[in-house]
Design an enzyme around this catalytic site. Structure first.
Site, short mmCIF file in Angstrom:
data_model
loop_
_atom_site.label_atom_id
_atom_site.label_comp_id
_atom_site.label_asym_id
_atom_site.label_seq_id
_atom_site.Cartn_x
_atom_site.Cartn_y
_atom_site.Cartn_z
CG HIS A 59 -1.90 -1.09 1.34
ND1 HIS A 59 -1.55 -2.38 1.64
CD2 HIS A 59 -3.24 -1.10 1.21
CE1 HIS A 59 -2.64 -3.14 1.69
NE2 HIS A 59 -3.68 -2.38 1.44
CD GLU A 240 -6.89 -4.42 -0.30
OE1 GLU A 240 -6.16 -3.47 -0.02
OE2 GLU A 240 -7.62 -4.99 0.55
#
Ligand code: DHB
Ligand code: FE
Length: 284
Positions: A59, A240
């Site tokens: 991230h 995701e």
């Protein structure tokens, strides 16, 4: 040859790390999520996998938007977590498995994938939270880590089919690795969530249930939506699920669901935990 014994699929919400630090597992807000790990703990205690091959997304810790690999595979002797600003500290290092990492890299390149090879790599909450959930406490981790990062952050993202095929190539590599080690695969992140913009807080229970229903028996059903469809359905971070799709692709034996837990919400996320067993049907 090493054996892929199962798959663990779980959300990686950083707030879970805060809840662990504060010992809130039995708190009414958190308990329905943490309870989903009881069967996972029992299974891990019985199976004792030697290595965890973890499909996750970075991230912005190890890779930032200026240099974002579509696929990256760690080949370090050890990994460490650093906090990207969530206020979570995980001190335990993650032992690596460089031999298996290099074998996987070699095999996936032979299968015409072109991953970035990382001989040093920081891992963020998407690896650290699942490891803390699976092996709570202070004891050093004994299950070694092979991290495989998939870009779910900086568009264009890979397609679900490409992630599934990467997973298949990784599964073949695991099963052709000359060792008697047991390997568990992880897919982290999801399910539906969107953290920013007008749709912040978006959750799609129908799409999540569709994924949960098909993950074990018919994972190819998840390939019917392309990546941008998934962003639309599941939210900009719900994509995701690509990590789950890759991990499921690695499981090539006869796959059976051992447990599944779904709880809305944890933080801004529809949180899920699934445990799948992978029985190898054909011996090489
Ligand atoms: C949250 C979920 C994530 O997957 C993430 O990477 C960060 C935050 C959340 O719901 O708070
Ligand atoms: Fe995330």
């Amino acid at each position: 040859m090493s054996r892929l014994c199962g798959g663990i699929f779980t959300s990686h919400v950083p707030g879970i790390g805060g809840a662990i630090a504060k010992g809130l597992q039995q708190d009414p807000y958190w308990k329905p999520f943490f309870d989903g790990f009881d069967p996972v703990h029992k299974w891990l205690a019985a199976e004792k996998p030697d290595v965890a091959v973890v499909f996750y997304n970075d991230h912005g810790l190890n890779f930032f938007l200026d240099k974002m690999p579509t696929f990256a595979i760690g080949a370090a002797p050890e990994y460490r977590h650093e906090d990207e600003g969530w206020g979570i500290a995980f001190e335990r290092p993650y032992p690596g498995s460089p031999d298996l990492s290099w074998h996987i890299i070699g095999q996936v390149v032979e299968s015409e994938f072109d991953p970035v090879m990382c001989q040093s790599m920081l891992v963020d909450h998407a690896v650290a939270v699942p490891f803390e959930l699976c092996w709570p406490g202070d004891a050093p981790f004994t299950t070694k880590l092979v991290p495989i990062a998939i870009n779910t952050v900086q568009h264009p993202l890979p397609s679900p089919k490409r992630c599934f095929e990467l997973g298949k190539a990784v599964g073949r590599a695991i099963e052709s690795f000359d060792s008697d080690e047991k390997v568990v695969v992880f897919g982290t992140g999801g399910l539906s969530h969107q953290l920013e913009g007008e749709r912040a807080g978006h959750i799609n229970v129908d799409y999540d249930k569709f994924c949960l229903r098909n993950l074990a028996p018919d994972p190819e059903a998840l390939l019917q939506h392309d990546t941008l469809d998934i962003v639309e359905l599941a939210g900009s971070q719900g994509v995701e699920i690509l990590n789950w799709i890759a991990a499921r692709g690695a499981m090539r034996g006869s796959v059976r669901e051992l447990s599944s837990n779904y709880h809305v919400p944890i933080s801004n996320t529809a949180a899920a935990t699934v445990l799948l067993e992978n029985r190898t049907t054909v011996s090489a």
